[in-house]
Design a protein around this motif. Structure first.
Motif, PDB file in Angstrom:
ATOM      1  N   GLY A  71     -12.474  66.717  46.836  1.00 53.15           N
ATOM      2  CA  GLY A  71     -11.044  66.805  47.111  1.00 53.15           C
ATOM      3  C   GLY A  71     -10.606  65.857  48.205  1.00 53.15           C
ATOM      4  N   ASP A  72     -11.381  65.776  49.279  1.00 51.91           N
ATOM      5  CA  ASP A  72     -11.033  64.869  50.376  1.00 51.91           C
ATOM      6  C   ASP A  72     -10.982  63.424  49.901  1.00 51.91           C
ATOM      7  OD1 ASP A  72     -10.867  66.975  52.139  1.00 51.91           O
ATOM      8  OD2 ASP A  72     -12.708  66.491  53.234  1.00 51.91           O
ATOM      9  N   ASN A  73     -12.005  63.023  49.152  1.00 50.91           N
ATOM     10  CA  ASN A  73     -12.042  61.652  48.652  1.00 50.91           C
ATOM     11  C   ASN A  73     -10.868  61.366  47.719  1.00 50.91           C
ATOM     12  OD1 ASN A  73     -14.362  61.027  50.073  1.00 50.91           O
ATOM     13  ND2 ASN A  73     -15.708  61.582  48.395  1.00 50.91           N
ATOM     14  N   TYR A  74     -10.550  62.325  46.861  1.00 53.75           N
ATOM     15  CA  TYR A  74      -9.460  62.139  45.908  1.00 53.75           C
ATOM     16  C   TYR A  74      -8.119  62.038  46.630  1.00 53.75           C
ATOM     17  CZ  TYR A  74      -6.738  62.616  41.664  1.00 53.75           C
ATOM     18  OH  TYR A  74      -5.862  62.382  40.645  1.00 53.75           O
ATOM     19  N   VAL A  75      -7.874  62.925  47.580  1.00 46.47           N
ATOM     20  CA  VAL A  75      -6.609  62.920  48.324  1.00 46.47           C
ATOM     21  C   VAL A  75      -6.469  61.618  49.111  1.00 46.47           C
ATOM     22  CG1 VAL A  75      -5.363  64.013  50.238  1.00 46.47           C
ATOM     23  CG2 VAL A  75      -6.407  65.411  48.475  1.00 46.47           C
ATOM     24  N   LYS A  76      -7.522  61.219  49.808  1.00 44.44           N
ATOM     25  CA  LYS A  76      -7.465  59.987  50.593  1.00 44.44           C
ATOM     26  C   LYS A  76      -7.161  58.787  49.708  1.00 44.44           C
ATOM     27  CE  LYS A  76     -10.575  61.684  54.150  1.00 44.44           C
ATOM     28  NZ  LYS A  76     -11.918  61.614  54.742  1.00 44.44           N
ATOM     29  N   ASN A  77      -7.807  58.723  48.546  1.00 39.63           N
ATOM     30  CA  ASN A  77      -7.586  57.616  47.630  1.00 39.63           C
ATOM     31  C   ASN A  77      -6.154  57.612  47.087  1.00 39.63           C
ATOM     32  OD1 ASN A  77      -8.394  55.348  46.072  1.00 39.63           O
ATOM     33  ND2 ASN A  77      -8.573  56.697  44.299  1.00 39.63           N
ATOM     34  N   GLU A  78      -5.651  58.758  46.684  1.00 43.04           N
ATOM     35  CA  GLU A  78      -4.295  58.840  46.124  1.00 43.04           C
ATOM     36  C   GLU A  78      -3.227  58.466  47.151  1.00 43.04           C
ATOM     37  OE1 GLU A  78      -2.933  59.624  42.899  1.00 43.04           O
ATOM     38  OE2 GLU A  78      -4.966  58.896  42.568  1.00 43.04           O
TER      39      GLU A  78
ATOM     40  N   LEU B 163      -3.386  54.722  47.672  1.00 44.33           N
ATOM     41  CA  LEU B 163      -2.823  53.982  46.543  1.00 44.33           C
ATOM     42  C   LEU B 163      -1.301  54.034  46.513  1.00 44.33           C
ATOM     43  CD1 LEU B 163      -5.243  54.978  43.624  1.00 44.33           C
ATOM     44  CD2 LEU B 163      -5.001  52.725  44.684  1.00 44.33           C
ATOM     45  N   HIS B 164      -0.721  55.108  46.993  1.00 43.67           N
ATOM     46  CA  HIS B 164       0.727  55.285  46.937  1.00 43.67           C
ATOM     47  C   HIS B 164       1.422  54.957  48.262  1.00 43.67           C
ATOM     48  CE1 HIS B 164      -0.597  57.500  43.397  1.00 43.67           C
ATOM     49  NE2 HIS B 164       0.604  57.256  42.925  1.00 43.67           N
ATOM     50  N   LYS B 165       0.719  54.386  49.177  1.00 41.98           N
ATOM     51  CA  LYS B 165       1.248  54.113  50.512  1.00 41.98           C
ATOM     52  C   LYS B 165       2.457  53.174  50.487  1.00 41.98           C
ATOM     53  CE  LYS B 165      -0.354  52.773  55.077  1.00 41.98           C
ATOM     54  NZ  LYS B 165      -1.517  52.329  55.849  1.00 41.98           N
ATOM     55  N   GLY B 166       2.468  52.192  49.621  1.00 41.33           N
ATOM     56  CA  GLY B 166       3.524  51.184  49.609  1.00 41.33           C
ATOM     57  C   GLY B 166       4.675  51.464  48.664  1.00 41.33           C
TER      58      GLY B 166
ATOM     59  N   HIS C 257       9.783  58.241  42.800  1.00 42.38           N
ATOM     60  CA  HIS C 257       8.321  58.320  42.797  1.00 42.38           C
ATOM     61  C   HIS C 257       7.820  59.044  44.047  1.00 42.38           C
ATOM     62  CE1 HIS C 257       8.023  54.665  39.914  1.00 42.38           C
ATOM     63  NE2 HIS C 257       8.212  55.793  39.272  1.00 42.38           N
ATOM     64  N   ILE C 258       8.475  58.766  45.177  1.00 45.16           N
ATOM     65  CA  ILE C 258       8.075  59.414  46.428  1.00 45.16           C
ATOM     66  C   ILE C 258       8.268  60.923  46.313  1.00 45.16           C
ATOM     67  CG2 ILE C 258       8.632  59.673  48.880  1.00 45.16           C
ATOM     68  CD1 ILE C 258       9.370  56.665  48.866  1.00 45.16           C
ATOM     69  N   VAL C 259       9.429  61.333  45.795  1.00 42.98           N
ATOM     70  CA  VAL C 259       9.716  62.764  45.652  1.00 42.98           C
ATOM     71  C   VAL C 259       8.716  63.417  44.709  1.00 42.98           C
ATOM     72  CG1 VAL C 259      11.364  64.438  44.741  1.00 42.98           C
ATOM     73  CG2 VAL C 259      12.152  62.610  46.212  1.00 42.98           C
ATOM     74  N   GLY C 260       8.469  62.791  43.573  1.00 44.00           N
ATOM     75  CA  GLY C 260       7.510  63.346  42.615  1.00 44.00           C
ATOM     76  C   GLY C 260       6.116  63.462  43.203  1.00 44.00           C
ATOM     77  N   PHE C 261       5.695  62.422  43.893  1.00 39.51           N
ATOM     78  CA  PHE C 261       4.373  62.406  44.506  1.00 39.51           C
ATOM     79  C   PHE C 261       4.243  63.507  45.548  1.00 39.51           C
ATOM     80  CE2 PHE C 261       1.409  60.907  47.773  1.00 39.51           C
ATOM     81  CZ  PHE C 261       0.291  60.607  47.011  1.00 39.51           C
ATOM     82  N   LEU C 262       5.205  63.562  46.474  1.00 38.69           N
ATOM     83  CA  LEU C 262       5.148  64.561  47.541  1.00 38.69           C
ATOM     84  C   LEU C 262       5.294  65.976  46.997  1.00 38.69           C
ATOM     85  CD1 LEU C 262       7.239  62.792  50.327  1.00 38.69           C
ATOM     86  CD2 LEU C 262       4.753  62.967  50.140  1.00 38.69           C
ATOM     87  N   ALA C 263       6.162  66.158  46.006  1.00 37.35           N
ATOM     88  CA  ALA C 263       6.349  67.494  45.423  1.00 37.35           C
ATOM     89  C   ALA C 263       5.071  67.971  44.747  1.00 37.35           C
ATOM     90  CB  ALA C 263       7.501  67.477  44.421  1.00 37.35           C
ATOM     91  N   SER C 264       4.415  67.083  44.021  1.00 40.32           N
ATOM     92  CA  SER C 264       3.166  67.458  43.350  1.00 40.32           C
ATOM     93  C   SER C 264       2.084  67.832  44.350  1.00 40.32           C
ATOM     94  CB  SER C 264       2.675  66.317  42.464  1.00 40.32           C
ATOM     95  OG  SER C 264       3.589  66.067  41.435  1.00 40.32           O
ATOM     96  N   TRP C 265       1.948  67.039  45.412  1.00 37.86           N
ATOM     97  CA  TRP C 265       0.926  67.334  46.406  1.00 37.86           C
ATOM     98  C   TRP C 265       1.275  68.563  47.227  1.00 37.86           C
ATOM     99  CZ3 TRP C 265      -3.861  66.096  46.212  1.00 37.86           C
ATOM    100  CH2 TRP C 265      -4.253  64.953  45.530  1.00 37.86           C
ATOM    101  N   GLN C 266       2.570  68.814  47.424  1.00 38.51           N
ATOM    102  CA  GLN C 266       2.961  70.032  48.139  1.00 38.51           C
ATOM    103  C   GLN C 266       2.670  71.261  47.271  1.00 38.51           C
ATOM    104  OE1 GLN C 266       6.195  69.551  50.780  1.00 38.51           O
ATOM    105  NE2 GLN C 266       6.927  71.631  50.498  1.00 38.51           N
ATOM    106  N   ASP C 267       2.896  71.152  45.957  1.00 38.81           N
ATOM    107  CA  ASP C 267       2.531  72.245  45.048  1.00 38.81           C
ATOM    108  C   ASP C 267       1.024  72.490  45.094  1.00 38.81           C
ATOM    109  OD1 ASP C 267       5.172  72.545  44.307  1.00 38.81           O
ATOM    110  OD2 ASP C 267       4.948  71.463  42.404  1.00 38.81           O
ATOM    111  N   TYR C 268       0.256  71.400  45.144  1.00 38.03           N
ATOM    112  CA  TYR C 268      -1.198  71.513  45.253  1.00 38.03           C
ATOM    113  C   TYR C 268      -1.589  72.223  46.551  1.00 38.03           C
ATOM    114  CZ  TYR C 268      -6.001  70.055  46.200  1.00 38.03           C
ATOM    115  OH  TYR C 268      -7.333  70.047  46.523  1.00 38.03           O
TER     116      TYR C 268
END
Length: 136
Positions: free
Chosen positions: A55-62, A65-68, A74-85
């Motif tokens: 999990g740590d490796n996956y989260v760090k990589n994701e 990858l989405h830093k820029g 896309h930002i809202v979708g990304f953050l919403a998905s990770w917040q649900d997680y």
């Protein structure tokens, strides 16, 4: 993710409007990316060792990858998905988590491939057949 606080607040209010029919815990404002990232890694400390490492490796990589990303949707979708997680692992519901056919149908072909690769990797970890790619 290049998002300032104003963009995140605006995006969070859009997300809340879209989630009105869902439970109250799921309609909380979006956390800023760095806070969300840190909270996820803190929650991973409660996982078994193999799941934590994966999990740590996956989260760090994701997040790397989405830093820029500049697109607010896309930002809202990304953050919403990770917040649900984050909510999922915080409550311990990750053990019984399943992927519905509705969610699977919404995934892009690239996401399906990524999900399949993740599934293969987790099966290898579970079976103790992890190969060290750095030595190849």
């Amino acid at each position: 993710m290049r998002a300032n606080c104003t963009q995140l607040q605006r995006a969070s209010s859009v997300l809340q409007a879209a989630r009105r029919g869902r439970r109250a815990t799921e309609s909380q404002p979006l956390l800023p990316p760095l806070h969300l990232y840190r909270r996820i890694l803190r929650e991973h400390k409660n996982l078994p060792v193999l799941q934590r490492e994966l999990g740590d490796n996956y989260v760090k990589n994701e997040f790397k990858l989405h830093k820029g990303i500049d697109n607010p949707l896309h930002i809202v979708g990304f953050l919403a998905s990770w917040q649900d997680y984050l909510h999922l692992i915080s409550k311990g519901d990750w053990l019984e988590g399943t992927l519905t056919s509705e969610v699977l149908e919404k995934l892009s072909p690239e996401q399906v491939v990524q999900l399949y690769e993740l599934m293969k990797e987790t099966q290898q970890v579970r079976d103790g057949k992890v190969a060290d790619d750095d030595n190849n």
